[in-house]
Design an enzyme around this catalytic site. Structure first.
Site, PDB file in Angstrom:
ATOM      1  N   GLU A  82       0.645  -1.294  -0.048  1.00 25.02           N
ATOM      2  CA  GLU A  82      -0.185   0.018   0.001  1.00 25.02           C
ATOM      3  C   GLU A  82       0.998   1.239   0.095  1.00 25.02           C
ATOM      4  O   GLU A  82       2.026   1.222   0.544  1.00 25.02           O
ATOM      5  CB  GLU A  82      -0.946  -0.032   1.404  1.00 25.02           C
ATOM      6  N   CYS A  96       3.777   8.356   1.018  1.00 24.41           N
ATOM      7  CA  CYS A  96       4.114   7.462   1.929  1.00 24.41           C
ATOM      8  C   CYS A  96       4.494   6.151   1.264  1.00 24.41           C
ATOM      9  O   CYS A  96       3.530   5.604   0.722  1.00 24.41           O
ATOM     10  CB  CYS A  96       3.410   7.313   3.244  1.00 24.41           C
ATOM     11  N   CYS A 103       6.434  -7.063   6.988  1.00 27.29           N
ATOM     12  CA  CYS A 103       7.498  -6.636   7.590  1.00 27.29           C
ATOM     13  C   CYS A 103       8.071  -7.802   8.679  1.00 27.29           C
ATOM     14  O   CYS A 103       7.216  -8.344   9.315  1.00 27.29           O
ATOM     15  CB  CYS A 103       7.424  -5.461   8.376  1.00 27.29           C
ATOM     16  N   CYS A 107       6.830  -5.809  15.494  1.00 29.14           N
ATOM     17  CA  CYS A 107       6.692  -4.845  16.610  1.00 29.14           C
ATOM     18  C   CYS A 107       5.090  -5.229  16.909  1.00 29.14           C
ATOM     19  O   CYS A 107       4.156  -5.356  15.982  1.00 29.14           O
ATOM     20  CB  CYS A 107       6.579  -3.251  16.008  1.00 29.14           C
ATOM     21  N   CYS A 110       1.766  -3.149  15.428  1.00 27.93           N
ATOM     22  CA  CYS A 110       1.849  -2.877  14.187  1.00 27.93           C
ATOM     23  C   CYS A 110       1.056  -3.871  13.240  1.00 27.93           C
ATOM     24  O   CYS A 110       1.383  -5.032  13.192  1.00 27.93           O
ATOM     25  CB  CYS A 110       3.230  -2.641  13.598  1.00 27.93           C
ATOM     26  N   CYS A 330      -0.236   2.094   8.901  1.00 28.23           N
ATOM     27  CA  CYS A 330       0.404   1.163   8.182  1.00 28.23           C
ATOM     28  C   CYS A 330      -0.068  -0.349   8.393  1.00 28.23           C
ATOM     29  O   CYS A 330      -0.289  -0.738   9.339  1.00 28.23           O
ATOM     30  CB  CYS A 330       1.670   1.027   9.193  1.00 28.23           C
TER      31      CYS A 330
HETATM   32  N1  SAH Z   1       9.630   0.133   9.824  1.00 30.08           N
HETATM   33  C1  SAH Z   1       9.581   1.621   9.746  1.00 30.08           C
HETATM   34  C2  SAH Z   1       8.825   2.251   8.819  1.00 30.08           C
HETATM   35  C3  SAH Z   1       7.390   1.908   8.850  1.00 30.08           C
HETATM   36  S1  SAH Z   1       6.829   3.351   9.572  1.00 30.08           S
HETATM   37  C4  SAH Z   1       9.353   2.029  11.327  1.00 30.08           C
HETATM   38  O1  SAH Z   1       8.759   1.341  12.044  1.00 30.08           O
HETATM   39  O2  SAH Z   1       9.788   2.821  11.577  1.00 30.08           O
HETATM   40  C5  SAH Z   1       5.435   2.537  10.282  1.00 30.08           C
HETATM   41  C6  SAH Z   1       4.989   3.518  11.195  1.00 30.08           C
HETATM   42  O3  SAH Z   1       3.516   3.147  11.571  1.00 30.08           O
HETATM   43  C7  SAH Z   1       5.733   3.474  12.704  1.00 30.08           C
HETATM   44  O4  SAH Z   1       6.469   4.555  13.147  1.00 30.08           O
HETATM   45  C8  SAH Z   1       4.423   3.615  13.459  1.00 30.08           C
HETATM   46  O5  SAH Z   1       4.332   4.947  14.259  1.00 30.08           O
HETATM   47  C9  SAH Z   1       3.185   3.392  12.794  1.00 30.08           C
HETATM   48  N2  SAH Z   1       2.340   2.350  13.222  1.00 30.08           N
HETATM   49  C10 SAH Z   1       2.536   0.956  13.174  1.00 30.08           C
HETATM   50  N3  SAH Z   1       1.480   0.484  13.752  1.00 30.08           N
HETATM   51  C11 SAH Z   1       0.614   1.253  14.178  1.00 30.08           C
HETATM   52  C12 SAH Z   1      -0.588   1.540  14.837  1.00 30.08           C
HETATM   53  N4  SAH Z   1      -1.053   0.176  15.347  1.00 30.08           N
HETATM   54  N5  SAH Z   1      -1.165   2.568  15.162  1.00 30.08           N
HETATM   55  C13 SAH Z   1      -0.592   3.680  14.686  1.00 30.08           C
HETATM   56  N6  SAH Z   1       0.569   3.666  14.008  1.00 30.08           N
HETATM   57  C14 SAH Z   1       1.141   2.729  13.759  1.00 30.08           C
HETATM   58 FE1  SF4 Z   2       7.857  -3.287  10.585  1.00 33.43          FE
HETATM   59 FE2  SF4 Z   2       5.844  -2.223  11.748  1.00 33.43          FE
HETATM   60 FE3  SF4 Z   2       7.828  -2.374  13.298  1.00 33.43          FE
HETATM   61 FE4  SF4 Z   2       7.950  -0.690  11.250  1.00 33.43          FE
HETATM   62  S1  SF4 Z   2       6.462  -0.495  13.068  1.00 33.43           S
HETATM   63  S2  SF4 Z   2       9.468  -1.997  11.886  1.00 33.43           S
HETATM   64  S3  SF4 Z   2       6.798  -1.725   9.896  1.00 33.43           S
HETATM   65  S4  SF4 Z   2       6.536  -4.125  12.328  1.00 33.43           S
END
Ligand code: SAH
Ligand code: SF4
Length: 346
Positions: A82, A96, A103, A107, A110, A330
């Site tokens: 996306e 974006c 990934c 995390c 996420c 994300c």
């Molecule tokens: N992997 C990199 C780049 C992806 S950024 C990183 O983690 O920095 C993805 C962003 O999406 C993360 O910084 C996080 O802030 C946001 N994100 C992930 N899961 C989320 C959630 N459940 N609610 C809000 N933001 C989220």
């Molecule tokens: Fe991967 Fe989501 Fe963690 Fe970013 S926030 S490193 S996209 S699992």
């Protein structure tokens, strides 16, 4: 993509310049739009080169039309990624981009992490997301609608696909192509330190965003497995190093999860961490994901948290959740569509 074609067909260099002009500056909608080329040459490139490596699977526009979210199927393997285009009121248009399918970092908060890892995008697939956004803006037929900013904040961890990310940045910053200043490119990472150092050594001097999400090692490691290996102290030293190199502030992404990251104690720890550092804290309202019982911070917790930051001179903003109605966070749209497809298959 053009280099190989030019070399293979022994074309003069100016053909490459014409191609770049048509594709990246004039924003062609197909190879037919390279009007400086003969029809035969256009037919030839059509046979040999894919114009677009992705296929629009769905495009969702928010009610205010300021957020456009595209779901793409990779032509390579049909997997979904996306891209989000955000049209800001001040005239900036930010794309974006995703750099992976899913990934591997996992995390806990996420949605992309929950999907697991399904492959790296190559540089063309990253660039094509931006070209798609450029074409979308051009179609609006409004004056001066160009992609002005790129953020690597879609699906995937840029540090684990650094080669393709750097190659795509070369295209974005090349004067003959997009010609964008690196100041307008932001890379977000969850904190893979060796690759961050590699990124700095590569000469990247754009903006750096770090997914901090917790103000101490213990909580951070609980939320983000990567923090077990690359600890907070060392991460902060690495970031200090980048600030010294560039004199640019680092963006710290911080997710507000109820009673987890939004406590008064966390706020005070965050103050201590940010003090004496060139920083900008981006507080992100948490979007619930399946499989975890984390909740979005209630207003009163956010107020208490931001009050402490304010009292201590911390530079912060609460991220405006543009396009809430299009699942802008994300991985959320892909997850939803996959779920729906699974349901229809069952
Ligand atoms: N992997 C990199 C780049 C992806 S950024 C990183 O983690 O920095 C993805 C962003 O999406 C993360 O910084 C996080 O802030 C946001 N994100 C992930 N899961 C989320 C959630 N459940 N609610 C809000 N933001 C989220
Ligand atoms: Fe991967 Fe989501 Fe963690 Fe970013 S926030 S490193 S996209 S699992």
């Amino acid at each position: 993509m053009i280099k190989e074609f030019v070399e293979k067909n022994k074309l003069p260099k100016f053909r490459e310049n014409q191609f770049n002009q048509a594709i990246y500056k004039d924003i062609a909608f197909s190879f037919d739009d390279i009007t400086t080329w003969s029809k035969d040459l256009r037919e030839k490139i059509k046979e040999e080169v894919e114009f677009f490596t992705l296929e629009e699977a769905r495009v969702i526009v928010s009610k205010r039309e300021d957020t456009i979210k595209a779901l793409f199927k990779r032509k390579k393997d049909g997997k979904l990624i996306e891209t989000v285009l955000m049209r800001h009121r001040d005239g900036r248009n930010t794309v974006c981009v995703s750099c992976m399918v899913g990934c591997p970092v996992n995390c806990r908060f996420c949605a992309t992490g929950k999907m697991g890892f399904n492959g790296n995008l190559d540089a063309r697939e990253i660039v094509d997301q931006v070209l798609w956004a450029s074409r979308y803006l051009k179609k609006l037929d409004l004056e001066d609608q160009k992609v002005t900013n790129i953020v690597f904040m879609g699906m995937g961890e840029p540090m684990l696909n650094l080669k393709s990310v750097l190659e795509s940045i070369d295209v974005f910053t090349d004067e003959d192509k997009y010609g964008m200043s690196t100041r307008r490119i932001t890379i977000s990472t969850s904190g893979f330190i060796p690759q961050m150092n590699q990124l700095f050594e590569s000469g990247f001097r754009g903006r750096l965003a770090i997914s901090l999400h917790a103000p101490n090692q213990k909580l951070r490691a609980e939320l983000m497995p990567v923090a077990e290996k690359f600890e907070l102290d060392e991460l902060m030293r690495t970031l200090d190093n980048y600030v010294e190199l560039t004199n640019k502030r680092v963006s710290y992404e911080y997710i507000m999860i109820k009673d987890k990251t939004d406590t008064a104690e966390s706020a005070r720890e965050l103050v201590d961490l940010m003090k004496n550092r060139l920083h900008h804290v981006n507080l992100i309202p948490f979007n619930p994901v399946r499989g975890e019982d984390y909740k979005r911070s209630p207003k009163e917790n956010i107020k208490r948290f931001t009050g402490i930051l304010e009292d201590n001179g911390i530079n912060f903003t609460i991220r405006v959740t543009m396009g809430d109605d299009v699942d802008a966070a994300c991985g959320q749209l892909v997850t939803k569509v996959l779920k729906r497809e699974r349901r229809t298959r069952d």
